[in-house]
Design a protein around this motif. Sequence first.
Motif, short mmCIF file in Angstrom:
data_model
loop_
_atom_site.label_atom_id
_atom_site.label_comp_id
_atom_site.label_asym_id
_atom_site.label_seq_id
_atom_site.Cartn_x
_atom_site.Cartn_y
_atom_site.Cartn_z
N LEU A 7 79.73 74.13 -25.82
CA LEU A 7 80.80 74.21 -26.82
C LEU A 7 80.48 73.23 -27.94
O LEU A 7 80.41 72.02 -27.71
N VAL A 8 80.28 73.74 -29.13
CA VAL A 8 79.97 72.92 -30.30
C VAL A 8 81.24 72.82 -31.13
O VAL A 8 81.82 73.83 -31.54
N ALA A 9 81.68 71.59 -31.39
CA ALA A 9 82.86 71.40 -32.23
C ALA A 9 82.48 71.68 -33.68
O ALA A 9 81.45 71.21 -34.17
N ALA A 10 83.29 72.46 -34.36
CA ALA A 10 83.03 72.82 -35.75
C ALA A 10 82.92 71.58 -36.64
O ALA A 10 83.54 70.55 -36.36
N SER A 116 102.68 76.86 -26.14
CA SER A 116 102.73 75.58 -25.44
C SER A 116 101.32 75.10 -25.15
O SER A 116 100.37 75.89 -25.14
N LEU A 117 101.17 73.80 -24.92
CA LEU A 117 99.86 73.24 -24.59
C LEU A 117 99.33 73.89 -23.32
O LEU A 117 98.14 74.25 -23.24
N LEU A 118 100.16 74.09 -22.33
CA LEU A 118 99.74 74.69 -21.08
C LEU A 118 99.24 76.13 -21.30
O LEU A 118 98.19 76.52 -20.77
N ALA A 119 99.96 76.91 -22.07
CA ALA A 119 99.53 78.29 -22.37
C ALA A 119 98.21 78.28 -23.13
O ALA A 119 97.33 79.12 -22.86
N PHE A 120 98.04 77.36 -24.05
CA PHE A 120 96.79 77.23 -24.81
C PHE A 120 95.62 76.91 -23.88
O PHE A 120 94.57 77.56 -23.93
N ILE A 121 95.80 75.93 -23.00
CA ILE A 121 94.73 75.56 -22.07
C ILE A 121 94.36 76.75 -21.19
O ILE A 121 93.17 77.04 -20.99
N VAL A 147 87.79 72.90 -27.68
CA VAL A 147 86.83 72.23 -26.80
C VAL A 147 87.58 71.34 -25.80
O VAL A 147 87.28 71.34 -24.60
N ARG A 148 88.59 70.62 -26.27
CA ARG A 148 89.39 69.78 -25.37
C ARG A 148 90.09 70.62 -24.31
O ARG A 148 90.11 70.26 -23.13
N ALA A 161 95.79 65.15 -19.82
CA ALA A 161 94.44 64.65 -20.12
C ALA A 161 93.98 65.13 -21.49
O ALA A 161 93.13 64.48 -22.13
N TYR A 162 94.53 66.23 -21.96
CA TYR A 162 94.18 66.78 -23.28
C TYR A 162 94.30 65.71 -24.37
O TYR A 162 93.47 65.64 -25.27
#
Length: 191
Positions: A7-10, A116-121, A147-148, A161-162
């Motif tokens: 995973l390369v961060a933009a 939500s953060l959980l849905a995103f993860i 990436v996180r 932890a995000y």
Amino acid sequence: MSVRVSLVAAARSSAPLAERFGDDRPLDHAGWREIQFAAHALVPLGAAELRYCSPTPRSRATGDALGFAPLSQPALRDCDMGRWSGLTLAEAAAHDPAAVNTWLGDPRTAPHGGESLLAFIFRVGGWLDTRPLQDGSVVAVAEPGVVRAALVYALGAPPSAYWHVDVRPLSVTTITGLPGRWHLSVEALPG
């Protein structure tokens, strides 16, 4: 057999303090310069069997500049921030500090009306778990938040932890394994 996902961060599209939720600006001058300096170490990742990018202009431009010719992957889009799209964190906190505190403290909430953060993860983790390769390599250029989220999911870390993972522009995070059995691989980039 295992899959190697790099995973390369933009590259940057704005100064860190000017970053906005849902920012879809193209690369800025500093971002283009960063790509020039890092290209020698990142271009070899383009040999991956599968190459993807987030649908943002800066992710696409980063992947194209590195010669990856990536396919846009909607599952790699950044977190949907609803009403806060276009705002900085400081601006959102100035408008509604209680909502920002709720969002930062409870990964199941979405007081901004988005995701939500959980849905995103779990969305990003779902993408990670459904790579079509049984053995081989994947490279994906994405927003630092993506990436996180992938790292938190792969390690089975708690969603909180995000907030403790820094992802710098053009950094590479490599995850190896198979769905449900991911491992973080830390490697030094060549010279």
